[in-house]
Design an enzyme around this catalytic site. Structure first.
Site, PDB file in Angstrom:
ATOM      1  N   SER A 175       0.844  -1.200   0.000  1.00 55.80           N
ATOM      2  CA  SER A 175       0.000   0.000   0.000  1.00 55.80           C
ATOM      3  C   SER A 175       0.875   1.244   0.000  1.00 55.80           C
ATOM      4  O   SER A 175       1.595   1.486  -0.961  1.00 55.80           O
ATOM      5  CB  SER A 175      -0.956  -0.033   1.201  1.00 55.80           C
ATOM      6  OG  SER A 175      -1.877   1.028   1.138  1.00 55.80           O
ATOM      7  N   THR A 176       0.869   2.014   1.089  1.00 51.99           N
ATOM      8  CA  THR A 176       1.611   3.271   1.142  1.00 51.99           C
ATOM      9  C   THR A 176       3.104   3.045   0.900  1.00 51.99           C
ATOM     10  O   THR A 176       3.726   2.214   1.540  1.00 51.99           O
ATOM     11  CB  THR A 176       1.424   3.933   2.518  1.00 51.99           C
ATOM     12  OG1 THR A 176       0.055   3.873   2.879  1.00 51.99           O
ATOM     13  CG2 THR A 176       1.896   5.382   2.491  1.00 51.99           C
ATOM     14  N   HIS A 201      -2.824  -0.949  -3.220  1.00 49.26           N
ATOM     15  CA  HIS A 201      -3.964  -0.061  -2.971  1.00 49.26           C
ATOM     16  C   HIS A 201      -3.776   1.240  -3.736  1.00 49.26           C
ATOM     17  O   HIS A 201      -2.828   1.988  -3.491  1.00 49.26           O
ATOM     18  CB  HIS A 201      -4.086   0.249  -1.478  1.00 49.26           C
ATOM     19  CG  HIS A 201      -4.370  -0.950  -0.630  1.00 49.26           C
ATOM     20  ND1 HIS A 201      -4.003  -1.034   0.701  1.00 49.26           N
ATOM     21  CD2 HIS A 201      -4.996  -2.119  -0.926  1.00 49.26           C
ATOM     22  CE1 HIS A 201      -4.394  -2.204   1.189  1.00 49.26           C
ATOM     23  NE2 HIS A 201      -4.995  -2.872   0.220  1.00 49.26           N
ATOM     24  N   MET A 295      -0.257   1.167   5.277  1.00 50.88           N
ATOM     25  CA  MET A 295      -1.037   1.470   6.474  1.00 50.88           C
ATOM     26  C   MET A 295      -2.116   0.422   6.686  1.00 50.88           C
ATOM     27  O   MET A 295      -2.555  -0.234   5.747  1.00 50.88           O
ATOM     28  CB  MET A 295      -1.702   2.838   6.329  1.00 50.88           C
ATOM     29  CG  MET A 295      -0.745   3.977   6.095  1.00 50.88           C
ATOM     30  SD  MET A 295      -1.678   5.511   5.813  1.00 50.88           S
ATOM     31  CE  MET A 295      -0.391   6.539   5.110  1.00 50.88           C
ATOM     32  N   ASP A 298      -4.754  -4.704   6.185  1.00 50.46           N
ATOM     33  CA  ASP A 298      -5.161  -5.558   5.077  1.00 50.46           C
ATOM     34  C   ASP A 298      -4.023  -6.529   4.747  1.00 50.46           C
ATOM     35  O   ASP A 298      -2.875  -6.124   4.575  1.00 50.46           O
ATOM     36  CB  ASP A 298      -5.494  -4.709   3.846  1.00 50.46           C
ATOM     37  CG  ASP A 298      -6.094  -5.531   2.711  1.00 50.46           C
ATOM     38  OD1 ASP A 298      -6.681  -6.596   2.995  1.00 50.46           O
ATOM     39  OD2 ASP A 298      -5.980  -5.099   1.551  1.00 50.46           O
TER      40      ASP A 298
END
Length: 364
Positions: A175-176, A201, A295, A298
């Site tokens: 993600s991030t 994401h 973050m 998930d």
């Protein structure tokens, strides 16, 4: 003007050329309570003057402004004092490329500007905006920039014990900080490797341009996944944004994609947990699951399920993560899961086929 409420909460500076968009974002964030837009600016020049008077905790930035463009302003922020920056624009095809470039230049995340300027509670884009800002406020932008600029490293520590089962598919959740981390990872992976499926994401419309960028820096063939597509070795597939991606094992040991709409899982679609659950069900010990920077949590439950089915599981270590949230959540569920740097993960994945040959020789 700085409001009393803004002083009590976290300071967000909003830089967008549209007054209507600024008003909408200000109102959406006001519903969060602890977050308030303490100042706003229609262009980068005005924003810079305001920042010299009071530095914000986070900047929401339109990447495609006139005069000083958003990219130049972003670089200026990162040179002066690295600060969390969230890109918020109407993403045309040109703006999508600019936004991906912004992530390579220090921005933490990107979101669509609210389509409905009167979006309120319950509106998905408004909820995404609030959640993204809330999470990004906790990111150490200085450390994140240093981590992303650091080349992929290998510590020399022993890699995890090899799985004696032939790996059918590698699944990666990220993600991030993902786009730049993925570029490092895929650039370092040596062929041959099993098919790699990546859930990154991102907002809708960005996964295909991301795949194109990664394809240019890797020996792997990188493309966006599509429903019914058969997975091939030496390929990496990016799960399309806005849809869930699952794997299905077919006759003849083929594995195909099932890409379909659904409900969000842990705020995300695609969800890492959805992909990992399908790998655990369909591939069991022949799956490899990797959870990287990001973050939230998930993928943490999916790592636990993969491990329970005998699969190989890895997480990215804290030192090389932009945000350690997702790997940390996985380690809370599976404390013995090996934590490796980006370079070590690349080495391990590159050696999977060699590990299999060694296991066959030992078995014979």
């Amino acid at each position: 003007m700085v409001s009393t409420r803004a002083r009590q909460g976290r300071r967000v500076l909003l830089v967008h050329e549209s007054a209507q968009v600024r008003t909408s974002i200000r109102r959406i964030l006001a519903e969060e309570g602890a977050i308030a837009v303490f100042d706003e600016a229609p262009d980068a020049y005005t924003a810079w003057e305001r920042m010299r008077l009071c530095w914000p905790d986070l900047v929401i930035l339109d990447v495609a402004m006139e005069h000083m463009d958003g990219m130049s302003f972003l670089r200026q922020i990162m040179r002066k004092r690295p600060t969390p920056v969230v890109i918020c624009s109407a993403f045309t095809e040109r703006n999508k490329q600019l936004a991906l470039e912004a992530l390579n230049n220090g921005a933490i995340a990107m979101i669509y500007r609210p389509a409905a300027l009167d979006a309120g509670l319950g509106d998905p884009q408004a909820e995404d905006l609030r959640r993204t800002v809330r999470e990004c406020l906790d990111v150490d932008a200085d450390r994140a920039r240093e981590v992303q600029r650091r080349p992929a490293s290998r510590s020399g520590r022993p890699l995890p014990m090899r799985n004696r089962h032939s790996a059918a598919v590698i699944g990666i959740g990220i993600s991030t900080g993902g786009p730049r981390t993925l570029a490092k990872l895929l650039r370092d992976i040596q062929l041959p490797v099993p098919p790699i499926v990546i859930v990154q994401h991102m907002p809708n419309g960005f996964t295909a341009p991301l795949a194109e960028r990664l394809d240019r820096v890797s020996a792997l063939t990188v493309q966006e996944a599509a429903h019914g597509m058969v997975l091939q070795a030496n390929h990496a597939y990016i799960a399309p944004a806005g849809l869930h991606t699952r794997l299905r094992r077919r006759a003849g040991d083929r594995v195909t994609f099932e890409v379909e709409s659904g409900v969000r899982v842990r705020h995300h679609m695609p969800s890492v947990d959805v992909l990992f659950d399908s790998m655990a069900d369909q591939l069991r010990a022949r799956a490899v699951g990797v959870l990287m920077t990001g973050m939230g949590d998930d993928g943490a439950r999916g790592i636990e399920r993969l491990h329970a089915r005998g699969a190989t599981t890895l997480v990215q270590d804290e030192a090389s993560c932009v945000v350690f949230g997702m790997p940390k959540a996985a380690l809370a569920r599976h404390p013995r899961c090996p934590a490796l740097s980006v370079g070590e993960i690349a080495t391990y994945l590159s050696n999977l086929r060699r590990y299999e040959r060694e296991a066959l020789r030992e078995a014979g």
